[in-house]
Enzyme design. Structure first.
Site, PDB file in Angstrom:
ATOM      1  N   SER A 154     -20.420  45.745  47.185  1.00 59.60           N
ATOM      2  CA  SER A 154     -21.295  46.513  46.294  1.00 59.60           C
ATOM      3  C   SER A 154     -22.351  45.566  45.746  1.00 59.60           C
ATOM      4  CB  SER A 154     -20.457  47.054  45.127  1.00 59.60           C
ATOM      5  OG  SER A 154     -21.293  47.454  44.052  1.00 59.60           O
ATOM      6  N   TYR A 177     -14.187  46.576  38.349  1.00 57.73           N
ATOM      7  CA  TYR A 177     -14.960  46.791  39.585  1.00 57.73           C
ATOM      8  C   TYR A 177     -15.796  45.556  39.919  1.00 57.73           C
ATOM      9  CZ  TYR A 177     -17.828  49.472  42.937  1.00 57.73           C
ATOM     10  OH  TYR A 177     -18.462  49.937  44.066  1.00 57.73           O
TER      11      TYR A 177
HETATM   12  P1  NAD Z   1     -15.300  57.897  48.123  1.00 61.70           P
HETATM   13  O1  NAD Z   1     -14.593  58.224  46.859  1.00 61.70           O
HETATM   14  O2  NAD Z   1     -16.147  58.926  48.794  1.00 61.70           O
HETATM   15  O3  NAD Z   1     -14.264  57.337  49.203  1.00 61.70           O
HETATM   16  C1  NAD Z   1     -13.232  56.468  48.849  1.00 61.70           C
HETATM   17  C2  NAD Z   1     -12.199  56.482  49.937  1.00 61.70           C
HETATM   18  O4  NAD Z   1     -11.132  55.627  49.537  1.00 61.70           O
HETATM   19  C3  NAD Z   1     -11.582  57.870  50.165  1.00 61.70           C
HETATM   20  O5  NAD Z   1     -11.285  58.018  51.538  1.00 61.70           O
HETATM   21  C4  NAD Z   1     -10.291  57.793  49.358  1.00 61.70           C
HETATM   22  O6  NAD Z   1      -9.269  58.683  49.805  1.00 61.70           O
HETATM   23  C5  NAD Z   1      -9.909  56.345  49.605  1.00 61.70           C
HETATM   24  N1  NAD Z   1      -8.967  55.826  48.623  1.00 61.70           N
HETATM   25  C6  NAD Z   1      -9.034  55.861  47.274  1.00 61.70           C
HETATM   26  N2  NAD Z   1      -7.923  55.305  46.744  1.00 61.70           N
HETATM   27  C7  NAD Z   1      -7.152  54.923  47.784  1.00 61.70           C
HETATM   28  C8  NAD Z   1      -5.875  54.301  47.889  1.00 61.70           C
HETATM   29  N3  NAD Z   1      -5.167  53.976  46.809  1.00 61.70           N
HETATM   30  N4  NAD Z   1      -5.391  54.081  49.120  1.00 61.70           N
HETATM   31  C9  NAD Z   1      -6.069  54.454  50.242  1.00 61.70           C
HETATM   32  N5  NAD Z   1      -7.284  55.026  50.205  1.00 61.70           N
HETATM   33  C10 NAD Z   1      -7.804  55.261  48.977  1.00 61.70           C
HETATM   34  O7  NAD Z   1     -16.169  56.580  47.769  1.00 61.70           O
HETATM   35  P2  NAD Z   1     -17.464  55.923  48.434  1.00 61.70           P
HETATM   36  O8  NAD Z   1     -18.568  56.116  47.478  1.00 61.70           O
HETATM   37  O9  NAD Z   1     -17.637  56.296  49.837  1.00 61.70           O
HETATM   38  O10 NAD Z   1     -17.045  54.380  48.336  1.00 61.70           O
HETATM   39  C11 NAD Z   1     -16.531  53.641  49.419  1.00 61.70           C
HETATM   40  C12 NAD Z   1     -16.681  52.165  49.130  1.00 61.70           C
HETATM   41  O11 NAD Z   1     -18.059  51.867  48.926  1.00 61.70           O
HETATM   42  C13 NAD Z   1     -15.946  51.698  47.873  1.00 61.70           C
HETATM   43  O12 NAD Z   1     -15.355  50.442  48.109  1.00 61.70           O
HETATM   44  C14 NAD Z   1     -17.065  51.602  46.840  1.00 61.70           C
HETATM   45  O13 NAD Z   1     -16.775  50.651  45.849  1.00 61.70           O
HETATM   46  C15 NAD Z   1     -18.215  51.159  47.721  1.00 61.70           C
HETATM   47  N6  NAD Z   1     -19.528  51.443  47.146  1.00 61.70           N
HETATM   48  C16 NAD Z   1     -19.918  52.731  46.859  1.00 61.70           C
HETATM   49  C17 NAD Z   1     -21.170  52.962  46.316  1.00 61.70           C
HETATM   50  C18 NAD Z   1     -21.682  54.350  45.990  1.00 61.70           C
HETATM   51  O14 NAD Z   1     -22.750  54.466  45.369  1.00 61.70           O
HETATM   52  N7  NAD Z   1     -20.999  55.401  46.391  1.00 61.70           N
HETATM   53  C19 NAD Z   1     -22.012  51.873  46.055  1.00 61.70           C
HETATM   54  C20 NAD Z   1     -21.585  50.580  46.368  1.00 61.70           C
HETATM   55  C21 NAD Z   1     -20.349  50.387  46.906  1.00 61.70           C
END
Ligand code: NAD
Length: 268
Positions: free
Chosen positions: A150, A163
């Site tokens: 991130s 985080y």
């Molecule tokens: P999301 O909530 O759409 O997806 C998260 C995924 O992780 C889902 O498949 C969920 O089921 C899974 N998950 C959650 N807890 C879990 C656990 N205990 N065991 C197994 N799986 C688990 O989120 P996203 O926005 O797609 O984020 C994905 C990654 O990208 C994360 O690491 C997040 O920190 C990072 N990220 C997201 C953003 C954003 O703006 N969305 C920005 C920077 C980084």
């Protein structure tokens, strides 16, 4: 060297993507499937919908795709997933550590169980998947580890202690493992997105607009994307295609990086 981005150049390979039942992880899984890669999906969700997703991606990849429901908080479940995934679909040569959660609270009020869960899912799970996947990658003589970090791996924001700590830790893990595997045809990189256009973020934009009585455009420009100079959310496809690029031979010398995809946020 041929240009593989539009070919099934990952055909015969197996990628495991944690947290790939939605959002960025699903986008990366879909992009890898388009290049012929077999997959192990992981993450929570409705069983029937996940089964449909597996069928859809298997059709796209013309390769086996299965889901493992391991909870990334639990090292024992992670070990089981890694063992069963390799037994089912062969050596994991592309490992994408993407599962992540967020909790926002001032440090004095930060719930201890949230701190523990965020550190476990957003950081420690990657330590476990990497330590378990690497021996077979070394034996195969080729591997790609892609950590979805991130902008918060590079910059802090208030109220996100767990985080920011976990994502900074992921940057350190990425660099360390890259050094340890540098001579083995294995690259280890982190992608550091700013705010991404996921269903979760779209929901947050709509909620904030309602709560503040302003338009969604104003929420994006003045609230959410205050730190993101492009004033645009990053597309899931942008991240997914960059992950694919990291799997090409053209990316063989890119290792140990934490690459911002944040519309200029970390340039400030
Ligand atoms: P999301 O909530 O759409 O997806 C998260 C995924 O992780 C889902 O498949 C969920 O089921 C899974 N998950 C959650 N807890 C879990 C656990 N205990 N065991 C197994 N799986 C688990 O989120 P996203 O926005 O797609 O984020 C994905 C990654 O990208 C994360 O690491 C997040 O920190 C990072 N990220 C997201 C953003 C954003 O703006 N969305 C920005 C920077 C980084």
């Amino acid at each position: 060297m041929t240009e593989p981005m539009n070919t099934p150049f990952l055909s015969g390979m197996h990628a495991l993507v944690t947290g790939s039942t939605s959002g960025i992880g699903l986008g990366i899984a879909r992009a890898l499937a388009k290049r012929g890669c077999g997959l192990t999906l992981n993450g929570f969700g409705d069983e029937a919908e996940i089964a449909e997703l597996c069928d859809e991606l298997a059709g796209i990849a013309s390769a086996p795709v299965a889901h493992h429901p391991a909870d990334m908080r639990d090292p024992v479940q992670i070990e089981t997933m890694m063992r069963e995934a390799a037994a089912g679909r062969g050596t994991i040569q592309v490992l994408v550590n993407n599962a992540g959660i967020q909790h926002v609270a001032p440090i004095g009020e930060f719930p201890v169980d949230q701190w523990n869960d965020i550190l476990a899912i957003n950081l420690s799970s990657s330590f476990h998947t990497i330590r378990l996947a690497l021996p077979a990658m070394v034996e195969a003589g080729w591997g790609r580890v892609i950590n979805v970090a991130s902008a918060h791996a590079l910059r802090a924001s208030p109220f996100k202690a767990a985080y920011v700590s976990a994502k900074h830790g992921m940057a350190g893990l990425t660099k360390t493992v890259a050094l340890e595997t540098a001579k083995q045809n294995i690259t280890v990189n982190a992608i550091a997105p700013g705010y991404v256009e996921t269903p979760l973020v779209a929901g947050q934009v709509a909620d904030t607009a309602r709560a503040r009585g302003i338009t969604e455009e104003e929420v994006l420009r003045d609230v959410m994307l205050l730190a993101q100079p492009t004033k645009k959310l990053v597309g899931i496809d942008e991240i997914a295609e960059f992950a694919v690029f990291l799997c090409t031979d053209a990316a063989a010398s890119i290792t140990g990086t934490v690459l911002p995809m944040d519309g200029g946020w970390s340039a400030k």
